[in-house]
Design a protein around this motif. Sequence first.
Motif, PDB file in Angstrom:
ATOM      1  N   TYR A  12       0.805  -1.214   0.000  1.00 33.69           N
ATOM      2  CA  TYR A  12       0.000   0.000   0.000  1.00 33.69           C
ATOM      3  C   TYR A  12       0.843   1.271   0.000  1.00 33.69           C
ATOM      4  O   TYR A  12       0.388   2.303  -0.439  1.00 33.69           O
ATOM      5  CB  TYR A  12      -0.950   0.008   1.193  1.00 33.69           C
ATOM      6  N   CYS A  13       2.045   1.192   0.504  1.00 28.32           N
ATOM      7  CA  CYS A  13       2.907   2.378   0.548  1.00 28.32           C
ATOM      8  C   CYS A  13       3.331   2.821  -0.849  1.00 28.32           C
ATOM      9  O   CYS A  13       3.767   3.945  -1.031  1.00 28.32           O
ATOM     10  CB  CYS A  13       4.143   2.116   1.398  1.00 28.32           C
ATOM     11  N   HIS A  14       3.195   1.955  -1.830  1.00 28.62           N
ATOM     12  CA  HIS A  14       3.605   2.275  -3.194  1.00 28.62           C
ATOM     13  C   HIS A  14       2.448   2.805  -4.040  1.00 28.62           C
ATOM     14  O   HIS A  14       2.605   3.051  -5.211  1.00 28.62           O
ATOM     15  CB  HIS A  14       4.219   1.042  -3.855  1.00 28.62           C
ATOM     16  N   ILE A  15       1.302   2.974  -3.427  1.00 26.16           N
ATOM     17  CA  ILE A  15       0.115   3.471  -4.117  1.00 26.16           C
ATOM     18  C   ILE A  15      -0.178   4.867  -3.597  1.00 26.16           C
ATOM     19  O   ILE A  15      -0.236   5.093  -2.392  1.00 26.16           O
ATOM     20  CB  ILE A  15      -1.098   2.556  -3.857  1.00 26.16           C
ATOM     21  N   SER A  16      -0.377   5.807  -4.503  1.00 22.09           N
ATOM     22  CA  SER A  16      -0.694   7.168  -4.084  1.00 22.09           C
ATOM     23  C   SER A  16      -2.053   7.192  -3.389  1.00 22.09           C
ATOM     24  O   SER A  16      -3.033   6.659  -3.903  1.00 22.09           O
ATOM     25  CB  SER A  16      -0.730   8.098  -5.300  1.00 22.09           C
ATOM     26  N   GLU A  17      -2.107   7.804  -2.231  1.00 21.74           N
ATOM     27  CA  GLU A  17      -3.338   7.866  -1.454  1.00 21.74           C
ATOM     28  C   GLU A  17      -4.461   8.579  -2.210  1.00 21.74           C
ATOM     29  O   GLU A  17      -5.625   8.373  -1.941  1.00 21.74           O
ATOM     30  CB  GLU A  17      -3.096   8.582  -0.112  1.00 21.74           C
ATOM     31  N   ASN A  18      -4.116   9.441  -3.160  1.00 19.48           N
ATOM     32  CA  ASN A  18      -5.125  10.199  -3.899  1.00 19.48           C
ATOM     33  C   ASN A  18      -5.612   9.483  -5.151  1.00 19.48           C
ATOM     34  O   ASN A  18      -6.505   9.960  -5.811  1.00 19.48           O
ATOM     35  CB  ASN A  18      -4.559  11.567  -4.286  1.00 19.48           C
ATOM     36  N   MET A  19      -5.019   8.339  -5.460  1.00 23.42           N
ATOM     37  CA  MET A  19      -5.340   7.677  -6.721  1.00 23.42           C
ATOM     38  C   MET A  19      -6.129   6.387  -6.549  1.00 23.42           C
ATOM     39  O   MET A  19      -6.349   5.665  -7.501  1.00 23.42           O
ATOM     40  CB  MET A  19      -4.048   7.377  -7.483  1.00 23.42           C
ATOM     41  N   ILE A  20      -6.545   6.073  -5.344  1.00 24.00           N
ATOM     42  CA  ILE A  20      -7.184   4.772  -5.146  1.00 24.00           C
ATOM     43  C   ILE A  20      -8.354   4.873  -4.172  1.00 24.00           C
ATOM     44  O   ILE A  20      -8.342   5.647  -3.229  1.00 24.00           O
ATOM     45  CB  ILE A  20      -6.144   3.746  -4.647  1.00 24.00           C
ATOM     46  N   LYS A  21      -9.383   4.074  -4.445  1.00 27.79           N
ATOM     47  CA  LYS A  21     -10.504   3.913  -3.525  1.00 27.79           C
ATOM     48  C   LYS A  21     -10.409   2.494  -2.987  1.00 27.79           C
ATOM     49  O   LYS A  21     -10.234   1.547  -3.744  1.00 27.79           O
ATOM     50  CB  LYS A  21     -11.826   4.119  -4.242  1.00 27.79           C
ATOM     51  N   LEU A  22     -10.498   2.352  -1.680  1.00 28.51           N
ATOM     52  CA  LEU A  22     -10.351   1.051  -1.052  1.00 28.51           C
ATOM     53  C   LEU A  22     -11.639   0.632  -0.357  1.00 28.51           C
ATOM     54  O   LEU A  22     -12.281   1.438   0.312  1.00 28.51           O
ATOM     55  CB  LEU A  22      -9.217   1.083  -0.029  1.00 28.51           C
ATOM     56  N   LEU A  23     -11.990  -0.630  -0.529  1.00 27.74           N
ATOM     57  CA  LEU A  23     -13.134  -1.223   0.149  1.00 27.74           C
ATOM     58  C   LEU A  23     -12.601  -2.329   1.043  1.00 27.74           C
ATOM     59  O   LEU A  23     -11.889  -3.218   0.583  1.00 27.74           O
ATOM     60  CB  LEU A  23     -14.114  -1.805  -0.867  1.00 27.74           C
ATOM     61  N   SER A  24     -12.918  -2.244   2.316  1.00 27.84           N
ATOM     62  CA  SER A  24     -12.430  -3.208   3.288  1.00 27.84           C
ATOM     63  C   SER A  24     -13.583  -4.087   3.744  1.00 27.84           C
ATOM     64  O   SER A  24     -14.641  -3.596   4.131  1.00 27.84           O
ATOM     65  CB  SER A  24     -11.829  -2.448   4.486  1.00 27.84           C
ATOM     66  N   GLY A  25     -13.387  -5.402   3.674  1.00 26.63           N
ATOM     67  CA  GLY A  25     -14.442  -6.314   4.092  1.00 26.63           C
ATOM     68  C   GLY A  25     -13.878  -7.607   4.658  1.00 26.63           C
ATOM     69  O   GLY A  25     -12.775  -8.011   4.319  1.00 26.63           O
ATOM     70  N   CYS A  26     -14.636  -8.232   5.526  1.00 25.08           N
ATOM     71  CA  CYS A  26     -14.293  -9.538   6.074  1.00 25.08           C
ATOM     72  C   CYS A  26     -15.607 -10.234   6.426  1.00 25.08           C
ATOM     73  O   CYS A  26     -16.683  -9.708   6.151  1.00 25.08           O
ATOM     74  CB  CYS A  26     -13.365  -9.414   7.287  1.00 25.08           C
ATOM     75  N   GLN A  27     -15.540 -11.374   7.068  1.00 26.78           N
ATOM     76  CA  GLN A  27     -16.762 -12.133   7.346  1.00 26.78           C
ATOM     77  C   GLN A  27     -17.733 -11.404   8.275  1.00 26.78           C
ATOM     78  O   GLN A  27     -18.912 -11.290   7.980  1.00 26.78           O
ATOM     79  CB  GLN A  27     -16.410 -13.504   7.923  1.00 26.78           C
ATOM     80  N   LEU A  28     -17.246 -10.903   9.415  1.00 25.63           N
ATOM     81  CA  LEU A  28     -18.148 -10.298  10.400  1.00 25.63           C
ATOM     82  C   LEU A  28     -17.959  -8.799  10.619  1.00 25.63           C
ATOM     83  O   LEU A  28     -18.748  -8.172  11.305  1.00 25.63           O
ATOM     84  CB  LEU A  28     -18.020 -11.021  11.744  1.00 25.63           C
ATOM     85  N   GLY A  29     -16.907  -8.217  10.059  1.00 28.62           N
ATOM     86  CA  GLY A  29     -16.737  -6.771  10.112  1.00 28.62           C
ATOM     87  C   GLY A  29     -15.674  -6.221  11.050  1.00 28.62           C
ATOM     88  O   GLY A  29     -15.261  -5.083  10.899  1.00 28.62           O
ATOM     89  N   LYS A  30     -15.212  -7.006  12.019  1.00 30.22           N
ATOM     90  CA  LYS A  30     -14.245  -6.468  12.975  1.00 30.22           C
ATOM     91  C   LYS A  30     -12.860  -6.272  12.335  1.00 30.22           C
ATOM     92  O   LYS A  30     -12.244  -5.227  12.486  1.00 30.22           O
ATOM     93  CB  LYS A  30     -14.131  -7.360  14.200  1.00 30.22           C
ATOM     94  N   ARG A  31     -12.369  -7.275  11.632  1.00 33.36           N
ATOM     95  CA  ARG A  31     -11.041  -7.158  11.001  1.00 33.36           C
ATOM     96  C   ARG A  31     -11.030  -6.078   9.935  1.00 33.36           C
ATOM     97  O   ARG A  31     -10.068  -5.318   9.816  1.00 33.36           O
ATOM     98  CB  ARG A  31     -10.617  -8.494  10.403  1.00 33.36           C
TER      99      ARG A  31
END
Length: 66
Positions: A12-31
């Motif tokens: 992730y450090c090699h990706i410009s913070e302004n150039m990407i949209k991230l979606l975070s998901g897991c089974q129950l939501g805590k992680r």
Amino acid sequence: MTKNPKFCGGKYCHISENMIKLLSGCQLGKRSMMAATDLLAAGFTAVTDIAGGFAAWTQNGLPTDN
């Protein structure tokens, strides 16, 4: 649950913070919530977490692709 100390120090450090949209998901939501928090702290601004995880997603009848 053990936090990966290299999570925000890896690819992730090699990706410009302004150039990407991230979606975070897991089974129950805590992680994914922890991951989204770390990404925001690392400077990413377009981070979305799937609250309740994929279990809540399917329980609410939202679309899936099998």
